[in-house]
Scaffold this motif. Structure first.
Motif, mmCIF file in Angstrom:
data_model
loop_
_atom_site.group_PDB
_atom_site.id
_atom_site.type_symbol
_atom_site.label_atom_id
_atom_site.label_comp_id
_atom_site.label_asym_id
_atom_site.label_seq_id
_atom_site.Cartn_x
_atom_site.Cartn_y
_atom_site.Cartn_z
ATOM 1 N N HIS A 110 43.711 7.185 75.650
ATOM 2 C CA HIS A 110 43.308 8.068 74.554
ATOM 3 C C HIS A 110 41.983 7.628 73.935
ATOM 4 O O HIS A 110 41.271 8.437 73.344
ATOM 5 N N ARG A 111 41.654 6.352 74.056
ATOM 6 C CA ARG A 111 40.426 5.828 73.458
ATOM 7 C C ARG A 111 39.280 5.764 74.458
ATOM 8 O O ARG A 111 38.195 5.267 74.130
ATOM 9 N N ALA A 112 39.515 6.231 75.669
ATOM 10 C CA ALA A 112 38.536 6.060 76.738
ATOM 11 C C ALA A 112 37.439 7.119 76.702
ATOM 12 O O ALA A 112 37.665 8.258 76.291
ATOM 13 N N ALA A 113 36.271 6.708 77.180
ATOM 14 C CA ALA A 113 35.211 7.684 77.429
ATOM 15 C C ALA A 113 35.556 8.536 78.637
ATOM 16 O O ALA A 113 35.170 9.704 78.718
ATOM 17 N N LEU A 114 36.300 7.951 79.581
ATOM 18 C CA LEU A 114 36.712 8.677 80.786
ATOM 19 C C LEU A 114 38.066 8.145 81.228
ATOM 20 O O LEU A 114 38.257 6.931 81.358
ATOM 21 N N HIS A 115 39.010 9.063 81.442
ATOM 22 C CA HIS A 115 40.336 8.701 81.924
ATOM 23 C C HIS A 115 40.499 9.235 83.336
ATOM 24 O O HIS A 115 40.464 10.453 83.568
ATOM 25 N N LEU A 116 40.688 8.339 84.298
ATOM 26 C CA LEU A 116 40.979 8.706 85.683
ATOM 27 C C LEU A 116 42.489 8.598 85.871
ATOM 28 O O LEU A 116 43.069 7.535 85.636
ATOM 29 N N GLN A 117 43.125 9.676 86.318
ATOM 30 C CA GLN A 117 44.584 9.782 86.317
ATOM 31 C C GLN A 117 45.101 9.963 87.746
ATOM 32 O O GLN A 117 45.574 11.032 88.126
ATOM 33 N N PRO A 118 45.064 8.887 88.556
ATOM 34 C CA PRO A 118 45.478 9.023 89.956
ATOM 35 C C PRO A 118 46.988 9.116 90.106
ATOM 36 O O PRO A 118 47.751 8.677 89.237
ATOM 37 N N ALA A 119 47.423 9.665 91.219
ATOM 38 C CA ALA A 119 48.844 9.634 91.556
ATOM 39 C C ALA A 119 49.275 8.183 91.734
ATOM 40 O O ALA A 119 48.509 7.353 92.245
ATOM 41 N N PRO A 120 50.485 7.823 91.309
ATOM 42 C CA PRO A 120 50.951 6.444 91.493
ATOM 43 C C PRO A 120 50.847 6.020 92.957
ATOM 44 O O PRO A 120 51.160 6.781 93.872
ATOM 45 N N GLY A 121 50.384 4.795 93.160
ATOM 46 C CA GLY A 121 50.269 4.258 94.510
ATOM 47 C C GLY A 121 48.975 4.571 95.211
ATOM 48 O O GLY A 121 48.839 4.269 96.406
ATOM 49 N N THR A 122 47.999 5.163 94.496
ATOM 50 C CA THR A 122 46.733 5.541 95.153
ATOM 51 C C THR A 122 45.525 4.842 94.542
ATOM 52 O O THR A 122 44.390 5.233 94.800
ATOM 53 N N ASP A 123 45.730 3.799 93.741
ATOM 54 C CA ASP A 123 44.602 3.100 93.118
ATOM 55 C C ASP A 123 43.646 2.499 94.143
ATOM 56 O O ASP A 123 42.435 2.433 93.915
ATOM 57 N N LEU A 124 44.189 2.041 95.270
ATOM 58 C CA LEU A 124 43.333 1.457 96.306
ATOM 59 C C LEU A 124 42.372 2.497 96.861
ATOM 60 O O LEU A 124 41.173 2.227 97.049
ATOM 61 N N ALA A 125 42.871 3.693 97.108
ATOM 62 C CA ALA A 125 41.996 4.773 97.572
ATOM 63 C C ALA A 125 40.939 5.093 96.526
ATOM 64 O O ALA A 125 39.761 5.349 96.860
ATOM 65 N N LEU A 126 41.332 5.084 95.261
ATOM 66 C CA LEU A 126 40.376 5.367 94.191
ATOM 67 C C LEU A 126 39.258 4.330 94.178
ATOM 68 O O LEU A 126 38.066 4.675 94.054
ATOM 69 N N ALA A 127 39.605 3.039 94.295
ATOM 70 C CA ALA A 127 38.582 1.993 94.293
ATOM 71 C C ALA A 127 37.648 2.132 95.491
ATOM 72 O O ALA A 127 36.424 1.939 95.369
ATOM 73 N N LEU A 128 38.201 2.494 96.656
ATOM 74 C CA LEU A 128 37.352 2.716 97.829
ATOM 75 C C LEU A 128 36.428 3.905 97.617
ATOM 76 O O LEU A 128 35.256 3.883 98.021
ATOM 77 N N LEU A 170 34.525 -3.812 94.192
ATOM 78 C CA LEU A 170 33.675 -2.950 93.371
ATOM 79 C C LEU A 170 32.831 -3.795 92.424
ATOM 80 O O LEU A 170 31.619 -3.552 92.264
ATOM 81 N N ALA A 171 33.461 -4.786 91.780
ATOM 82 C CA ALA A 171 32.722 -5.653 90.870
ATOM 83 C C ALA A 171 31.638 -6.438 91.604
ATOM 84 O O ALA A 171 30.508 -6.587 91.098
ATOM 85 N N LEU A 172 31.937 -6.943 92.795
ATOM 86 C CA LEU A 172 30.936 -7.669 93.574
ATOM 87 C C LEU A 172 29.795 -6.752 93.997
ATOM 88 O O LEU A 172 28.619 -7.152 93.966
ATOM 89 N N ALA A 173 30.118 -5.539 94.399
ATOM 90 C CA ALA A 173 29.066 -4.598 94.813
ATOM 91 C C ALA A 173 28.106 -4.301 93.670
ATOM 92 O O ALA A 173 26.915 -4.048 93.893
#
Length: 695
Positions: free
Chosen positions: A207-225, A312-315
């Motif tokens: 609620h306090r975010a500038a941007l909220h990304l709301q992925p389906a559970p179990g797909t965070d790895l795809a989101l980071a890629l 992502l952080a290293l890149a």
């Protein structure tokens, strides 16, 4: 008898709950009630959350264990003396060991134990019991990020920088972390930052975010890629940093090439435009941080997912620089120290490896035993619990600082495995769900009654100080371990009961290890020094290491490693029988299995029972309305919860907190699929259906 001493000057100590370890001042007596005030400590700066403010309420829990209990011939737990209870514990453990061998014994610890307790528990398991089977509930919390951090950086410390560095952040990516509810005082360090929050729920943090990304559970790895794909294709890489300080980027770049934004959207449900906006926010200004929490880790691909956000952080050129970084938000109060000093199945004190001959030799010298007495690595947490009572599994168990009946996945099976044991000993200060199954229950001290040290999420070593004497029938966990060890034939001097002596031995055992505490002493901590490990013993006292990796990473070549990871999805998908995903997590007023916070009246009044958050359309399809009782059912079992409608939820997802016991245990439906590297269970995604229940 109650403590009726006159009030003493306020004692400086730390909150008994999360890994932020907020500084507090406590005063009062047991008779007149203990009060707490926030201290001006760097992590909380004079603030506390509801749990911290009400922590003294736990000291007056009406059902606190008042004496040792031993299960009698009638099957009931009966009051016993300490001598008879410790003798019963030692005899029961010895009986199983004599009949089935040392590995028929097991120990299960906790991430809330002080460093001294965690250290002595590991020593007790490997020497007094002779077993390889010891692990702890931190395996269910931070193990995936620890595995990913060790692989990437050569060292795992939750935050490799002080919390206060976040106050200058311009942008912070929070992936799978709802800090506004789980660590509210941390939010003051993020007030200047634009937050990009990754969470399938519209949490208090989102609620306090500038941007909220709301992925389906179990797909965070795809989101980071997908985010990494945008960083690469839109020229946002820090190529100089990658060339100077990392290895392995080319293999990962080839992997990320297949995750263009539109494909990522199809898998995660996050709009491609939002993916690009997130990368814009992360790269348009300096002072950027990537922080991950349990939502990233608690999957069968938890290590790979944490590694993807490290990638992502290293890149972006963040870790090990003054203007940004990556960190894991450790959850339990001593989750960091608890995993450094010997509770994990594969580790020795100082983050040493149980498989490394030099590490084994060093610890054997400190323990004054032949190196051959040290067993090898044992079963990891869920594997250990799942094997209890089986033909080739552990037949007796000591539990200290944990409540696996509530906290373990596939909870009905784990409860059955605990019940199948030949012998169970539990040390606790309340009759937890697990303690009620025990053959011997040993009442132990609480946070305001004991001395020791904790290590918070920054790697800062802290002093816990006692205000009250424990009630006469209560002893410390160190006394418990000493009492059982001596009755098993161990030398009394090998199991000190004085925390300072245990810490001195811990420091020696850690010397030269990755988590080197050898330069830290009680005197330095009591003098007010703020010491971060590694802090080796040096002729001139070492100042500690608040910021890691500024010059080099901990691998021999000094470089960080990109991880070549790929999204593979959750262990089970939805279908006709189980049409929605369930994800679990914490709420503001409760902590862990709830055995503590559900006994504090002010907290229990806010969240008195289990509930399930459901999108109104999803509820309607299941014949449910706001306030109804429902069953949340998976292929493994189900739990009962009160329906709370939430139109901000994804329609394919429901949320259940895991703090409740009995039929309200979320872990009755969670999936026991394990991450192959960390042993982390897949708590965060299960296929379920909702069924209406009559009141």
């Amino acid at each position: 008898m109650p403590d009726t001493r006159q009030p003493v000057a306020a004692r400086r100590t730390h909150c008994p709950y999360c890994a932020l370890q907020c500084g507090t001042r406590i005063s009062g007596t047991r008779a007149d009630a203990v009060t707490v005030e926030p201290a001006d400590f760097p992590v909380n700066r004079g603030r506390l959350c509801q749990k911290g403010w009400t922590a003294p309420g736990l000291l007056a829990a009406p059902d606190r264990l008042a004496a040792p209990l031993v299960r009698g011939r009638s099957g009931r737990l009966l009051t016993a003396t300490w001598d008879s209870a410790l003798q019963a514990a030692a005899e029961g453990l010895a009986r199983v060991r004599d009949a089935h061998g040392a590995d028929a014994l097991a120990v299960f610890g906790g991430g809330g134990l002080t460093n001294e307790k965690a250290y002595l528990l590991g020593k007790f398991a490997r020497l007094a019991l002779g077993t390889s089977n010891i692990d702890y509930n931190g395996r269910f919390c931070m193990s995936s990020a620890a595995a990913a951090g060790n692989a990437a950086f050569g060292l795992d410390r939750g935050l490799p920088f002080p919390v206060t560095d976040l106050s200058r952040a311009r942008t912070v990516l929070l992936a799978g972390a709802n800090v506004a509810e789980t660590m509210p005082p941390l939010m003051q360090h993020l007030h200047q930052a634009r937050l990009v929050v990754v969470d399938p729920r519209r949490s208090a943090t989102a609620h306090r975010a500038a941007l909220h990304l709301q992925p389906a559970p179990g797909t965070d790895l795809a989101l980071a890629l997908g985010m990494l794909h945008v960083v690469i294709t839109e020229g946002r890489l820090d190529t100089a940093y990658i060339g100077r300080r990392t290895t392995g980027f080319e293999a990962l770049a080839g992997r990320a090439a297949g995750w263009w934004p539109e494909r990522t959207e199809a898998v995660t449900g996050v709009p491609a435009a939002d993916l690009r906006t997130a990368v814009d926010l992360l790269t348009q200004s300096g002072d950027c941080y990537v922080l991950t929490g349990r939502g990233v880790e608690q999957h069968r691909q938890g290590t790979a997912t944490a590694a993807a956000f490290i990638n992502l952080a290293l890149a972006l050129g963040l870790p090990g620089t003054p203007s940004g970084g990556y960190g894991c938000l450790t959850g339990q109060g001593n989750g960091q120290g608890g995993r450094e000093h010997g509770q994990k199945s594969d580790q020795l004190p100082g983050y040493r490896s149980l498989s490394d001959p030099a590490d084994r030799a060093h610890v054997a010298r400190v323990w004054r035993v032949p190196v051959g007495r040290l067993p090898g690595p044992g079963l990891r947490a869920y594997e250990l619990l799942d094997a209890l009572g089986e033909e080739q599994g552990p037949r007796a168990l000591l539990v200290m600082g944990s409540n696996p009946v509530v906290s373990a996945p596939h909870a009905a099976r784990i409860t059955a495995r605990l019940a199948a044991l030949d012998f169970l000993v539990v040390a606790d200060f309340v009759p937890s769900d697990t303690a009620r199954l025990a053959d011997v229950v040993l009442p132990v001290t609480q946070w305001a009654e004991e001395e020791g040290t904790m290590t918070n999420l920054e790697g800062r070593v802290l002093r816990r100080r006692a205000l009250l004497d424990p009630p006469p029938p209560v002893r410390s966990d160190l006394h418990v371990l000493h009492g059982i060890a001596v009755r098993l034939g161990e030398p009394p001097e090998h199991y000190p009961t004085e925390p300072r002596k245990v810490f001195e031995e811990l420091a020696a055992a850690s010397e030269g290890g990755r988590a080197d505490y050898s330069g830290i002493t009680y005197d330095r901590l009591d003098a007010g020094e703020s010491l971060f490990w590694p802090c080796p013993a040096t002729p001139d006292p070492h100042p500690g290491t608040p910021r890691l990796f500024l010059d080099r990473f901990a691998h021999p070549d000094g470089r960080a490693r990109f991880a070549d990871v790929e999204h593979d999805g959750p262990a089970e998908d939805t279908g006709a029988a189980y049409p929605v995903h369930a994800t679990t997590g914490r709420v503001l007023t409760h902590y862990q299995s709830g055995a503590q916070t559900r006994r504090v009246p002010e907290l229990a009044a806010v969240a008195p029972e289990a509930f399930v958050e459901v999108h109104p359309d999803t509820a309607a399809r299941s014949g449910l309305a706001d306030g109804d009782l429902a069953r949340v059912v998976s292929a493994r079992g189900g739990m009962t919860a009160r329906v709370r409608l939430d139109p901000t939820l994804r329609p394919d997802t429901v949320f259940v907190p895991f703090h409740f016991s009995g039929d309200g245990r979320a872990n009755l439906f969670t999936h026991p699929a394990l991450d192959p590297l960390s042993g982390m269970p897949e708590f965060k995604v299960s296929a379920v259906r909702l069924e209406p229940l009559p009141e």
